[in-house]
Scaffold this motif. Structure first.
Motif, mmCIF file in Angstrom:
data_model
loop_
_atom_site.group_PDB
_atom_site.id
_atom_site.type_symbol
_atom_site.label_atom_id
_atom_site.label_comp_id
_atom_site.label_asym_id
_atom_site.label_seq_id
_atom_site.Cartn_x
_atom_site.Cartn_y
_atom_site.Cartn_z
ATOM 1 N N CYS A 121 7.634 9.402 0.712
ATOM 2 C CA CYS A 121 6.683 8.320 0.915
ATOM 3 C C CYS A 121 5.890 8.143 -0.373
ATOM 4 C CB CYS A 121 5.772 8.732 2.068
ATOM 5 S SG CYS A 121 4.517 7.556 2.450
ATOM 6 N N PHE A 122 5.706 6.893 -0.760
ATOM 7 C CA PHE A 122 4.936 6.572 -1.958
ATOM 8 C C PHE A 122 3.667 5.864 -1.522
ATOM 9 C CE2 PHE A 122 3.478 3.800 -5.251
ATOM 10 C CZ PHE A 122 3.808 4.374 -6.461
ATOM 11 N N ILE A 123 2.533 6.355 -1.931
ATOM 12 C CA ILE A 123 1.259 5.768 -1.517
ATOM 13 C C ILE A 123 0.541 5.240 -2.755
ATOM 14 C CG2 ILE A 123 -0.958 6.211 -0.412
ATOM 15 C CD1 ILE A 123 0.537 8.646 0.921
ATOM 16 N N LYS A 176 3.182 10.569 -4.433
ATOM 17 C CA LYS A 176 4.472 10.671 -3.755
ATOM 18 C C LYS A 176 4.483 11.940 -2.919
ATOM 19 C CE LYS A 176 7.727 8.897 -6.886
ATOM 20 N NZ LYS A 176 9.023 8.962 -7.597
ATOM 21 N N SER A 210 0.828 -1.212 0.000
ATOM 22 C CA SER A 210 0.000 0.000 0.000
ATOM 23 C C SER A 210 0.855 1.251 0.000
ATOM 24 C CB SER A 210 -0.879 0.070 1.245
ATOM 25 O OG SER A 210 -1.492 -1.140 1.492
ATOM 26 N N LEU A 211 1.994 1.163 0.647
ATOM 27 C CA LEU A 211 2.773 2.368 0.895
ATOM 28 C C LEU A 211 4.212 1.949 1.114
ATOM 29 C CD1 LEU A 211 1.689 4.775 3.772
ATOM 30 C CD2 LEU A 211 3.935 3.747 3.795
ATOM 31 N N HIS A 212 5.137 2.726 0.598
ATOM 32 C CA HIS A 212 6.533 2.498 0.967
ATOM 33 C C HIS A 212 7.204 3.837 1.189
ATOM 34 C CE1 HIS A 212 7.020 2.730 -3.488
ATOM 35 N NE2 HIS A 212 8.113 3.366 -3.156
ATOM 36 N N ALA A 213 8.198 3.824 2.054
ATOM 37 C CA ALA A 213 8.814 5.087 2.444
ATOM 38 C C ALA A 213 10.233 4.822 2.911
ATOM 39 C CB ALA A 213 8.016 5.742 3.565
ATOM 40 N N VAL A 214 11.037 5.874 2.844
ATOM 41 C CA VAL A 214 12.380 5.796 3.415
ATOM 42 C C VAL A 214 12.295 6.274 4.850
ATOM 43 C CG1 VAL A 214 14.744 6.634 3.271
ATOM 44 C CG2 VAL A 214 13.468 6.194 1.186
ATOM 45 N N ASN A 256 -1.367 7.137 -7.888
ATOM 46 C CA ASN A 256 -0.311 6.907 -6.913
ATOM 47 C C ASN A 256 0.234 8.274 -6.524
ATOM 48 O OD1 ASN A 256 -0.463 4.071 -7.211
ATOM 49 N ND2 ASN A 256 0.929 4.146 -8.969
ATOM 50 N N CYS A 305 9.103 2.524 -6.414
ATOM 51 C CA CYS A 305 8.147 3.423 -7.074
ATOM 52 C C CYS A 305 7.885 2.962 -8.508
ATOM 53 C CB CYS A 305 8.692 4.856 -7.122
ATOM 54 S SG CYS A 305 8.754 5.664 -5.529
ATOM 55 N N PHE A 312 14.131 2.882 -2.875
ATOM 56 C CA PHE A 312 12.853 3.601 -2.878
ATOM 57 C C PHE A 312 12.389 3.839 -4.317
ATOM 58 C CE2 PHE A 312 10.419 7.540 -3.066
ATOM 59 C CZ PHE A 312 9.446 7.305 -2.114
#
Lengths: 236, 93
Positions: free
Chosen positions: B60-62, B39, A80-84, B37, A147, A143
């Motif tokens: 953050c990527f949602i 960012k 659902s979501l990724h982040a550093v 999406n 994406c 990251f």
């Protein structure tokens, strides 16, 4: 394929790709990035011994360097979501933080009561995953790979289009009914039968008008009933 | 495509993205793609008491499919442009 994390043990046995995860290359799955020496942290469980991260066009696979029977995979569709994450208060080591969509919906956190049975925890209920590379300077690269891969994996059923069908279908039908009801006066039948305008304008007013009215009533009635049925049909 | 075009106008502004799991993240909109999406940069979690472990992360990527709402900055809402765009969408769609 379901949502959430799953065990992954299919490794290539021989050849130059030995040790890599077996991918679904027949369906176009490609290996896009490999990151060595990555620790994986699932939910609130303790970190696992280091492994190698394989990022394909469909999924993220982590394979243990120590135990060939150990590995995890998650589809990009479930991320659902990724982040550093670099803030030591959020997590002691800089990492890629991900949230994972699971099948059940309600996320049951793996609390301490479960950790003693960590060998038997329910992988499909894990909603958070951290990936800690030994080299933190790789975080931005990772990251960005995440994406790009997320964009390669849009939702398989375009929900938006489905919704449009559902909402606009009946709406348009209702809209037609409303048009028929609100467009009163001479405009409407004139479209239907332009010849009548002459009679109307020439002063044979009463006769022309009553004929027109008759037409209006008839057609409005028919139209409304037809479209009503149409709307009901669409709901079923 | 309306929302895609519209969100692109908001790049560089601060928005709050609420996810379907109730998590709300505020940050500067860095980019948006055709799947919506999103960012974000300079993000922070809105309800930090509820999500103590969560991210004060830089970016953050949602995934678009998990977004419930996007709260917009008041000065990012140009009502006239929106009116025009929605009319065009209704006609062209």
């Amino acid at each position: 394929m379901g949502l959430g994390l799953r065990h992954f043990t299919d490794r290539v046995q021989e050849g130059e790709c030995a040790g890599q995860p077996l991918l679904d290359s027949e369906n176009g799955e490609e290996l896009l990035h490999v990151q060595q020496r990555v620790v994986i942290v699932l939910g609130n469980l303790p970190p696992e011994s280091p492994g190698t991260l394989f990022i394909s066009s469909k999924q993220v696979v982590w394979l243990s360097d120590v135990d060939v029977e150990k590995g995890y995979a998650v589809d990009f569709l479930s991320i659902s979501l990724h982040a550093v994450s670099r803030d030591p208060e959020a997590y002691p080591s800089p990492c890629i933080y991900t949230q994972i969509e699971t099948q059940g919906g309600e996320d049951e956190e793996l609390e301490d009561s479960d950790s003693e049975a960590s060998e038997h925890f329910d992988l499909s209920k894990i909603t958070e995953m951290r990936l800690v590379p030994s080299d933190p300077s790789q975080l931005d690269t990772l990251f960005n790979v995440f994406c790009e891969c997320a964009e390669l994996n849009p939702e398989p059923h375009d929900e938006l289009d489905d919704e449009h069908e559902w909402i606009f279908g009946p709406d348009q039908v209702l809209g037609d009914v409303m048009d028929a009801e609100t467009e009163e006066g001479p405009d409407w039948p004139i479209y239907e039968n332009p010849a009548n305008t002459i009679g109307y304008a020439n002063g044979e007013h009463d006769l022309a008008h009553s004929v027109l009215e008759l037409q209006i009533d008839d057609q409005r009635f028919e139209d409304a009933e037809e479209t009503d049925q149409g709307a009901h049909g669409a709901h079923r | 495509m309306l929302f895609f075009s519209y969100f692109k106008e908001l790049v560089g502004k601060e928005v709050t993205v609420e996810l379907k799991n109730d998590l709300a993240i505020r940050g500067i909109l860095h980019s948006v793609d055709q799947y919506l999406n999103i960012k974000l940069e300079n993000t922070r979690v809105v309800d930090q008491d509820k999500y103590p472990h969560m991210l004060s992360v830089r970016n953050c990527f949602i995934r678009g499919s998990v977004v419930r709402y996007v709260q917009l900055p008041p000065d990012g809402v140009d009502i006239d442009i929106l009116h025009d765009a929605t009319r065009r969408e209704a006609r062209g769609g």
